[in-house]
Motif scaffolding. Structure first.
Motif, short mmCIF file in Angstrom:
data_model
loop_
_atom_site.label_atom_id
_atom_site.label_comp_id
_atom_site.label_asym_id
_atom_site.label_seq_id
_atom_site.Cartn_x
_atom_site.Cartn_y
_atom_site.Cartn_z
N ILE A 87 0.84 -1.21 0.00
CA ILE A 87 0.00 0.00 0.00
C ILE A 87 0.87 1.25 0.00
O ILE A 87 0.62 2.22 -0.75
N SER A 88 1.91 1.28 0.84
CA SER A 88 2.79 2.45 0.91
C SER A 88 3.50 2.69 -0.41
O SER A 88 3.62 3.83 -0.88
N ILE A 89 4.00 1.62 -1.04
CA ILE A 89 4.69 1.78 -2.32
C ILE A 89 3.73 2.26 -3.40
O ILE A 89 4.06 3.16 -4.19
N LEU A 90 2.52 1.68 -3.44
CA LEU A 90 1.53 2.09 -4.43
C LEU A 90 1.14 3.56 -4.25
O LEU A 90 1.12 4.33 -5.22
N VAL A 91 0.84 3.94 -3.02
CA VAL A 91 0.44 5.32 -2.74
C VAL A 91 1.57 6.29 -3.06
O VAL A 91 1.34 7.36 -3.65
N ASN A 215 7.97 15.08 -2.43
CA ASN A 215 6.66 14.46 -2.49
C ASN A 215 6.72 12.99 -2.07
O ASN A 215 5.83 12.48 -1.39
N THR A 216 7.77 12.31 -2.49
CA THR A 216 7.96 10.91 -2.09
C THR A 216 8.09 10.78 -0.59
O THR A 216 7.50 9.89 0.03
N LEU A 217 8.86 11.68 0.02
CA LEU A 217 9.01 11.64 1.47
C LEU A 217 7.69 11.92 2.17
O LEU A 217 7.38 11.31 3.21
N ASN A 218 6.92 12.86 1.64
CA ASN A 218 5.63 13.19 2.26
C ASN A 218 4.69 11.99 2.24
O ASN A 218 4.04 11.68 3.25
N TYR A 219 4.62 11.31 1.13
CA TYR A 219 3.73 10.15 1.03
C TYR A 219 4.23 8.99 1.88
O TYR A 219 3.44 8.32 2.56
N TRP A 220 5.53 8.72 1.83
CA TRP A 220 6.04 7.56 2.54
C TRP A 220 5.95 7.72 4.05
O TRP A 220 5.67 6.77 4.78
N ASN A 221 6.20 8.93 4.55
CA ASN A 221 6.21 9.15 5.99
C ASN A 221 4.83 9.41 6.58
O ASN A 221 4.69 9.53 7.80
N ASP A 222 3.82 9.52 5.74
CA ASP A 222 2.48 9.86 6.24
C ASP A 222 1.82 8.67 6.93
O ASP A 222 1.83 7.56 6.43
N TRP A 223 1.27 8.92 8.11
CA TRP A 223 0.48 7.93 8.83
C TRP A 223 -0.88 8.51 9.24
O TRP A 223 -1.80 7.76 9.54
N PHE A 224 -1.01 9.83 9.18
CA PHE A 224 -2.22 10.49 9.67
C PHE A 224 -3.42 10.17 8.78
O PHE A 224 -4.54 9.99 9.29
N LEU A 225 -3.22 10.10 7.47
CA LEU A 225 -4.35 9.82 6.58
C LEU A 225 -4.92 8.43 6.82
O LEU A 225 -6.13 8.22 6.73
N SER A 226 -4.06 7.46 7.11
CA SER A 226 -4.56 6.12 7.43
C SER A 226 -5.36 6.14 8.73
O SER A 226 -6.37 5.44 8.86
N LEU A 227 -4.91 6.94 9.69
CA LEU A 227 -5.62 7.05 10.95
C LEU A 227 -7.00 7.66 10.76
O LEU A 227 -7.98 7.23 11.40
N VAL A 228 -7.11 8.64 9.87
CA VAL A 228 -8.37 9.38 9.70
C VAL A 228 -9.35 8.64 8.79
O VAL A 228 -10.54 8.53 9.10
#
Length: 307
Positions: A87-91, A215-228
């Motif tokens: 999922i992380s790689i796809l996103v 942008n790659t760093l923003n997507y890879w490090n994001d966890w808040f969107l999964s929480l919400v």
């Protein structure tokens, strides 16, 4: 008779650094690089250390004993880890490529002085940097209006466009892309779309690679969107999975303390698991840097020297 003159560029002593100063600069960057690498190396070593040794002796660059217990603990649910990685790689890939294209398509028109509405659209994107609608309206738009809850698109769309990156692209297009090249393409009969795809985009690789890295760093490090937006474990990213694991470890540590206070013995890896989670989380993104490094350095120095 032809006379050939050889100009020695090193003849001017002002163009050369003294050996002491030269070695001082090299030493400084060697020490600075070591200071950056050492914490990462320490995290990796501690993740392969024995939990009891870490609790007894603390963090050591050369531990007394090695252990894979932390990784065994994490990979007990390896299927979920593999799915979250996917999922992380796809996103990250889809979000970075799609976001880069959309931001470039927005930035290019507002960089042209002959575009009649450039000031309006520039103000529109700049306005979003200063004000937003708040968390609740933001959530309702994606959940009720767009109906993206529990979908992969809910992890992509909120980070798709950054106003700051759009303004950086606009500035790059204005200052770096030669107008003469664009005018020549128009004279040859090329349309705006063809000029953008075949001329502007290839000439903009430095800024595109730089923004793609961020942008790659923003997507890879994001966890808040999964929480919400994600209610189950099916579509969560690896970062959110590590976050949930951390909460579970804290809960188990609290229960272990209660059990030990009652006279029983309960041990499981805690400190080493935290380090192993860091290694799992940063592992793939480290391999992305070599692909962007060439253009990233060029993007930082472009415009520094002009002929």
């Amino acid at each position: 008779m032809e006379t050939t003159e050889h100009v020695n560029t090193d003849a001017n002593p002002h163009n050369k650094l003294s050996p002491i100063f030269d070695w001082s600069i090299k030493l400084f960057f060697i020490l600075y690089s070591a200071a950056c690498i050492f914490p990462v190396l320490l995290v990796i070593i501690v993740s392969f250390s024995d939990e009891k040794t870490v609790l007894r002796e603390g963090y050591k660059i050369i531990p007394s004993s090695f252990s894979f217990e932390a990784y065994r603990f994490l990979f007990m649910d390896w299927e979920q880890i593999a799915r979250s990685y996917g999922i992380s790689i796809l996103v990250t890939v889809v979000g970075t490529v799609l976001g880069l294209l959309i931001m470039a398509l927005y930035a290019y028109p507002i960089s042209k002085t002959d575009f009649p509405h450039r000031k309006f659209f520039s103000f529109l994107i700049f306005f979003t940097m200063l004000f937003n609608g708040g968390l609740v309206p933001w959530y309702l738009v994606y959940v009720q209006l767009l109906d993206l809850k529990d979908t992969t698109w809910s992890l992509i769309m909120p980070l798709l466009v950054s106003a700051f990156f759009v303004l950086i692209m606009r500035t790059f297009f204005q200052t770096t892309i030669p107008n003469a090249v664009l005018e020549s393409a128009k004279i040859d009969g090329a349309g705006e779309l063809r000029i953008f795809m075949q001329i502007v985009m290839p000439l903009s690789l430095p800024v595109l690679a730089t923004i793609a890295l961020f942008n790659t760093l923003n997507y890879w490090n994001d966890w808040f969107l999964s929480l919400v937006f994600i209610s189950g474990d099916k579509n969560i990213t690896i970062q959110y999975l590590m976050y949930k694991t951390m909460l579970s470890i804290q809960y188990l540590s609290q229960k272990a303390g209660e059990v030990q206070s009652a006279g029983a013995v309960l041990t499981f890896p805690s400190e080493t698991v935290r380090m192993a989670m860091v290694v799992i989380g940063i592992g793939p993104i480290v391999f992305a840097y070599p692909f962007f490094q060439k253009y990233f350095v060029k993007g930082l120095t472009v415009g520094a020297v002009k002929g």
